[in-house]
Design an enzyme around this catalytic site. Structure first.
Site, PDB file in Angstrom:
ATOM      1  N   LYS A   1      36.822  32.447  45.837  1.00  9.99           N
ATOM      2  CA  LYS A   1      36.459  33.598  47.048  1.00  9.99           C
ATOM      3  C   LYS A   1      35.359  33.223  47.713  1.00  9.99           C
ATOM      4  O   LYS A   1      34.540  32.333  47.610  1.00  9.99           O
ATOM      5  CB  LYS A   1      36.586  35.019  46.210  1.00  9.99           C
ATOM      6  CG  LYS A   1      37.766  35.168  45.164  1.00  9.99           C
ATOM      7  CD  LYS A   1      39.076  35.444  45.934  1.00  9.99           C
ATOM      8  CE  LYS A   1      40.139  35.811  44.667  1.00  9.99           C
ATOM      9  NZ  LYS A   1      41.532  35.501  45.530  1.00  9.99           N
TER      10      LYS A   1
ATOM     11  N   SER B   1      45.418  32.928  48.793  1.00  6.38           N
ATOM     12  CA  SER B   1      44.167  34.138  48.643  1.00  6.38           C
ATOM     13  C   SER B   1      43.249  33.641  49.758  1.00  6.38           C
ATOM     14  O   SER B   1      42.570  34.722  50.255  1.00  6.38           O
ATOM     15  CB  SER B   1      43.754  34.433  47.601  1.00  6.38           C
ATOM     16  OG  SER B   1      43.204  33.290  47.110  1.00  6.38           O
TER      17      SER B   1
END
Length: 297
Positions: free
Chosen positions: A132, A59
């Site tokens: 993230k 990701s």
């Protein structure tokens, strides 16, 4: 016949040094003690200062690849708020679905290895731990997309050079509730005490676009360097585009105070001198009592 003292003729200081040499701890006794001290220090560092994290998914590609290991600073946000563009590790809320669910062995040795790895900070992250990039802070309005297909923060388009070609999400696909496959999403005003985060590989990352914002107090720490594999060693700095944005548009958090992070237990700083003293004692063969006697001599 008078017996001869083997130390006769030596000065007192030389006698003490000779006695210390005779009391040196053998290696088979010294090594386990040093290993225990090193293990305890590793646990303290992992708990309060820095922890290594394994990257289990794609990701954050190409910034972070699968099986990379990053070091995470666990105290930086106890002293300041996060910045846009920083890469953070955090605990997801109940609305966040795990990105990777791998079958794990439940044998005794496998459990023991995971326990020890977790203690020293080299195990895989839990299924609720995510990594993230911070895009929006409290009070920010985040949306996608402008005429150039960029995300916007407070109406300003962001040129995200760190997103590799082909790694952005589909611009033509309409938004689907609960999925992050589309690049487009409606404007979100980041609530007080929360942050809007996204992965760099937008076509596979499940992030705040579809799973919602995350409390800032859920941050575990800031990822600041890739340490493994060695050929990927690099620092994880704030991209220039976010530095320029911060200069022109200061954080809106002043009008939306950040909720304080959950308090950490006080660092047991008294333990460090004790552990270091034990290590030094093992090396010199002297106890703490002996050292005090020398100071009084």
């Amino acid at each position: 016949m008078r017996s001869v003292d083997p130390m006769e003729g030596y000065r007192p200081s030389e006698r003490r040094r000779a006695a210390m040499r005779r009391k040196e701890m053998p290696l088979w006794q010294e090594l386990p003690l040093l290993l225990i001290v090193a293990f305890c220090l590793a646990v303290l560092i992992r708990t309060f200062l820095v922890q290594a994290f394994y990257i289990p998914s794609g990701s954050m590609e190409n910034t972070l690849a699968i099986q990379d290991r990053v070091l995470v600073n666990k105290v930086v946000y106890d002293m300041r708020d996060p910045l846009r563009g920083e890469i953070v590790v955090f605990r997801g809320t109940d609305d966040w679905a795990p990105e990777v669910t791998e079958a794990v062995s439940n044998t005794f040795m496998a459990k023991l290895g995971r326990t020890i790895g977790d203690l020293v900070g080299v195990s895989r992250p839990g299924e609720r731990d995510f990594i993230k990039r911070v895009i929006g802070l409290p009070g920010d309005k985040v949306a996608c997309c402008d005429e150039q297909g960029r995300i916007t923060v407070n109406g300003v388009g962001i040129d995200e050079a760190y997103i590799a070609e082909g790694f952005n999400s589909d611009l033509s696909q309409p938004p689907i509730a609960g999925q992050c496959t589309s690049r487009r999403f409606a404007e979100v005003t980041v609530p007080a005490g929360e942050m809007f985060v996204m992965g760099d590989h937008r076509s596979v990352s499940q992030d705040a676009r579809c799973q919602g914002t995350v409390p800032i107090e859920n941050i575990i720490g800031r990822a600041f360097v890739v340490v493994w594999p060695s050929d990927r060693f690099t620092s994880l700095n704030v991209p220039d585009v976010w530095k320029r944005y911060a200069e022109q548009y200061p954080s809106a958090a002043a009008a939306h105070p950040v909720k304080a992070r959950a308090e950490r237990p006080a660092v047991a700083t008294d333990g460090f001198p004790v552990l270091l003293a034990l290590a030094l004692s093992a090396r010199s063969g002297m106890s703490l009592v002996t050292r005090r006697r020398r100071l009084r001599a």
